[in-house]
Design a protein around this motif. Structure first.
Motif, mmCIF file in Angstrom:
data_model
loop_
_atom_site.group_PDB
_atom_site.id
_atom_site.type_symbol
_atom_site.label_atom_id
_atom_site.label_comp_id
_atom_site.label_asym_id
_atom_site.label_seq_id
_atom_site.Cartn_x
_atom_site.Cartn_y
_atom_site.Cartn_z
ATOM 1 N N VAL A 166 0.872 -1.177 0.000
ATOM 2 C CA VAL A 166 0.000 0.000 0.000
ATOM 3 C C VAL A 166 0.905 1.221 0.000
ATOM 4 O O VAL A 166 1.689 1.425 0.929
ATOM 5 C CB VAL A 166 -0.921 0.028 1.240
ATOM 6 C CG1 VAL A 166 -1.781 1.299 1.229
ATOM 7 C CG2 VAL A 166 -1.810 -1.206 1.266
ATOM 8 N N PHE A 167 0.797 2.023 -1.076
ATOM 9 C CA PHE A 167 1.647 3.192 -1.218
ATOM 10 C C PHE A 167 0.928 4.453 -0.718
ATOM 11 O O PHE A 167 -0.283 4.469 -0.508
ATOM 12 C CB PHE A 167 2.049 3.389 -2.682
ATOM 13 C CG PHE A 167 2.908 2.282 -3.223
ATOM 14 C CD1 PHE A 167 4.233 2.165 -2.852
ATOM 15 C CD2 PHE A 167 2.385 1.355 -4.116
ATOM 16 C CE1 PHE A 167 5.030 1.160 -3.360
ATOM 17 C CE2 PHE A 167 3.174 0.344 -4.632
ATOM 18 C CZ PHE A 167 4.502 0.244 -4.254
ATOM 19 N N GLN A 168 1.715 5.525 -0.584
ATOM 20 C CA GLN A 168 1.163 6.785 -0.081
ATOM 21 C C GLN A 168 0.110 7.371 -1.022
ATOM 22 O O GLN A 168 -0.858 7.973 -0.581
ATOM 23 C CB GLN A 168 2.302 7.794 0.122
ATOM 24 C CG GLN A 168 1.846 9.136 0.685
ATOM 25 C CD GLN A 168 3.019 10.060 0.956
ATOM 26 O OE1 GLN A 168 4.141 9.615 1.152
ATOM 27 N NE2 GLN A 168 2.759 11.352 0.968
ATOM 28 N N ASN A 169 0.286 7.175 -2.342
ATOM 29 C CA ASN A 169 -0.645 7.788 -3.298
ATOM 30 C C ASN A 169 -1.826 6.879 -3.651
ATOM 31 O O ASN A 169 -2.637 7.209 -4.502
ATOM 32 C CB ASN A 169 0.106 8.187 -4.578
ATOM 33 C CG ASN A 169 0.693 6.995 -5.311
ATOM 34 O OD1 ASN A 169 0.547 5.845 -4.880
ATOM 35 N ND2 ASN A 169 1.369 7.258 -6.425
ATOM 36 N N TYR A 170 -1.900 5.695 -2.998
ATOM 37 C CA TYR A 170 -3.022 4.748 -3.119
ATOM 38 C C TYR A 170 -3.115 4.054 -4.478
ATOM 39 O O TYR A 170 -3.433 2.876 -4.549
ATOM 40 C CB TYR A 170 -4.370 5.405 -2.795
ATOM 41 C CG TYR A 170 -4.352 6.288 -1.590
ATOM 42 C CD1 TYR A 170 -3.689 5.903 -0.423
ATOM 43 C CD2 TYR A 170 -4.955 7.533 -1.603
ATOM 44 C CE1 TYR A 170 -3.644 6.727 0.696
ATOM 45 C CE2 TYR A 170 -4.922 8.358 -0.486
ATOM 46 C CZ TYR A 170 -4.262 7.957 0.652
ATOM 47 O OH TYR A 170 -4.219 8.767 1.747
ATOM 48 N N ALA A 171 -2.875 4.784 -5.590
ATOM 49 C CA ALA A 171 -2.866 4.206 -6.940
ATOM 50 C C ALA A 171 -4.132 3.417 -7.255
ATOM 51 O O ALA A 171 -4.085 2.328 -7.801
ATOM 52 C CB ALA A 171 -1.629 3.314 -7.121
ATOM 53 N N LEU A 172 -5.290 3.988 -6.931
ATOM 54 C CA LEU A 172 -6.563 3.351 -7.268
ATOM 55 C C LEU A 172 -6.907 3.613 -8.730
ATOM 56 O O LEU A 172 -6.503 4.621 -9.317
ATOM 57 C CB LEU A 172 -7.681 3.900 -6.367
ATOM 58 C CG LEU A 172 -7.496 3.691 -4.865
ATOM 59 C CD1 LEU A 172 -8.603 4.400 -4.101
ATOM 60 C CD2 LEU A 172 -7.460 2.215 -4.521
#
Length: 381
Positions: free
Chosen positions: A91-97
């Motif tokens: 899970v990254f800081q920018n979420y990348a949804l």
């Protein structure tokens, strides 16, 4: 974001790093790092920017190849395997949804890609876990930052990875929401029982959430242990300064008192328990946390068994709500900080001459050759 569609796991697994190193040209980012992270634990890698923590996480995820060493997950060597082959999600800081997919479709994406039969049902269960089932039809743009973070978490958890990697996952949230999500993340980890590895530069975040914290500096682990242990008994000046604030005072051991030592710090006799110091002879740095110190005005004296420093002058007073922070100047020692809870009573004012006192068991001792400023100016929140 999933780092791949690797095999799912029913529970967390041990993560073992054996002499892991990573070079970028002439720059050594990670220096023969050894770590064992027990299955089902919430582990934090804490340190300033450039210390190697994110590079370490990327090597575990399979996004970077180690220059040397081995990575073991659940007893299996995964050092040379591709990211999508590892039982790991990130899970990254920018979420990348995916903006064009609904919340439910985002969470189910990895499962459907692997042709899991009940993908949608599992995705719904994951959304229930993060308390977002009522928003399953919405698109990411219709969610708050905290809600998007929870969708990203659900999308990672639904694959039941052996290890879940969290790369500064709360960094984009405001302070109030970040504190709320710290508690929620810890509760979710306890519910699902997966191995969480959380990378952060935020000391409070690491201490609030993790069972065990490794403080990294210059590609190495300075100290590792439970948050309270690291805070109460740092082993290096870097840890003492980076994890909270510390008053560090160089001195020399003058007496062996059996279970304690006495240290001369600019004419002040300070007692340190032997089990709280890394060095018991010669040059020693005596440390004490600001909240352990009591400020005494001229009408009060320190108790006989207290450590005491006299002749201090208050040069700054900062009211912070729950406490007041004092900055005092001590001849020969320099500036020391004190936190005092706002419980009423006599006030200490700017310019007052005061005595600083604390119990010996709140002192800690460090190697006298260390830099007392190490870690003090590093990036911390």
């Amino acid at each position: 974001m999933n780092t791949g569609d690797g095999p799912a796991s029913d529970s967390g697994a041990d993560l073992v790093l054996q002499s892991i190193s990573k070079r970028f040209g002439d720059y050594l980012a990670v220096d023969e790092l050894d770590l064992t992270i027990p299955a089902g634990s919430f582990f934090a890698l804490l340190g300033p920017s450039g210390c190697g923590k994110t590079t370490t996480l990327r090597m575990v995820a399979g996004l970077e190849q180690p220059t040397g060493g081995r990575i073991m997950i659940g007893g299996k060597d995964v050092t040379s395997t591709k990211a999508f082959q590892r039982p790991v999600n990130t899970v990254f800081q920018n979420y990348a949804l995916f903006p064009h997919l609904s919340v439910l479709e985002n969470v189910a994406f990895g499962l459907k890609r692997r042709k899991v039969r009940d993908a949608e049902a599992q995705a719904k269960d994951a959304l229930t876990l993060v308390e977002l089932s009522h928003l399953s039809a919405r698109r990411p743009a219709q969610l708050s930052g905290g809600q998007q973070q929870r969708v990203a978490l659900a999308r990672a958890i639904v694959n039941r990875p052996a290890v879940l990697l969290l790369d500064e996952p709360l960094g984009a949230l405001d302070m109030k929401l970040r504190r709320q999500m710290q508690v929620e993340l810890k509760n979710i980890q306890a519910d699902v029982g997966l191995t969480f590895v959380h990378v952060t530069h935020d000391q409070e975040e690491a201490m609030t959430m993790a069972d065990c914290v490794a403080v990294m500096n210059a590609g190495k682990v300075e100290q590792m242990g439970a948050p309270a242990e690291l805070y109460e008994l740092p082993k290096t000046t870097f840890v003492a300064n980076f994890l909270g604030k510390s008053n560090l005072m160089p001195g020399a051991v003058t007496e062996d008192l059996g279970s304690d030592i006495a240290v001369n710090v600019q004419g002040n006799r300070l007692v340190v328990p032997k089990n709280r110091t890394t060095q018991q002879t010669g040059e020693v740095i005596v440390g004490v946390r600001p909240e352990k110190i009591v400020v005494l005005d001229s009408s009060h004296e320190a108790s006989p068994r207290s450590n005491a420093i006299t002749g201090a002058k208050v040069i700054d007073v900062s009211f912070t709500g729950v406490s007041t922070e004092y900055l005092v100047e001590v001849p020969g020692i320099g500036r020391l900080g004190v936190f005092r809870q706002n419980l009423g009573g006599a006030e200490v004012r700017l310019g007052d001459q005061v005595t600083l006192a604390w119990q010996p068991e709140h002192s800690f001792g460090l190697d006298g050759e260390q830099d007392t400023s190490a870690g003090a100016d590093e990036e911390a929140v």
